[in-house]
Design an enzyme around this catalytic site. Sequence first.
Site: not given
Length: 232
Positions: A14-17, A37, A41, A115-116, A118
């Site tokens: 849930g990094k994006t959220i 970001k 992928t 945001e990375g 993984g």
Amino acid sequence: MKGFFITGTDTGVGKTIVAGIIINILKAHGLKTCAMKPFETGCLKEGDLIIPSDGLFLKEMAGMEESLNYVTPVSLEKPLAPMVAAELEGVDLDLEPVWKAYEYLKKRYEAIVVEGVGGLLVPIKKDYFVIDLIKGFGLPVIVVSRPTLGTINHTLLTVRALLSEGLSVKGIIFNYSMPPEGSIAEETNPQVISRLTDVPVLGVIPHLRVFDGPGLLSVGLKNLKIEALVEK
């Protein structure tokens, strides 16, 4: 430039959220905020275009007018580590567009949320991993983790790796990317991890069904230690 690098203990945490929540918090505190970001992928393909859905979401959260290429300079179709996806797609993966985009945004914004992809040791190129990308940005790191069973090991390994490389870890955010299991592990893990590391736990994000800016801002204000994110 104020900002954070959002990494995770794994993919799908849930990094994006969490990045969207932090973008809205910074904006609400009066900071002109952008997002990146750098590598995405598993992107959708429409004709000859590859659409990075996470990058598009972050761009919308920040209200950026720039091209999506500034948010996500490298987009790949296969849902794999960037190095592997690039090899299979015959793409020569170049870091220069990432740093050019970052330098461009630094001149136009007061804050950035990056945001990375993984976890820390996901390979971007041979001998170049996400943790190396974090070093290049030089931003304080926020670790996003699951609250479920196994997270103590994954979270402490991630934090230890960051600290061993001399990186600044702002805190840990637990995110329910899936509905709660109601397990004792979920109940106890955040408190246990806060006892086992000096890195602060910034909060726990509940499982969400609404992802608009005002909704994410409300969730962030209710569930996170805002002062740690907006302090000068």
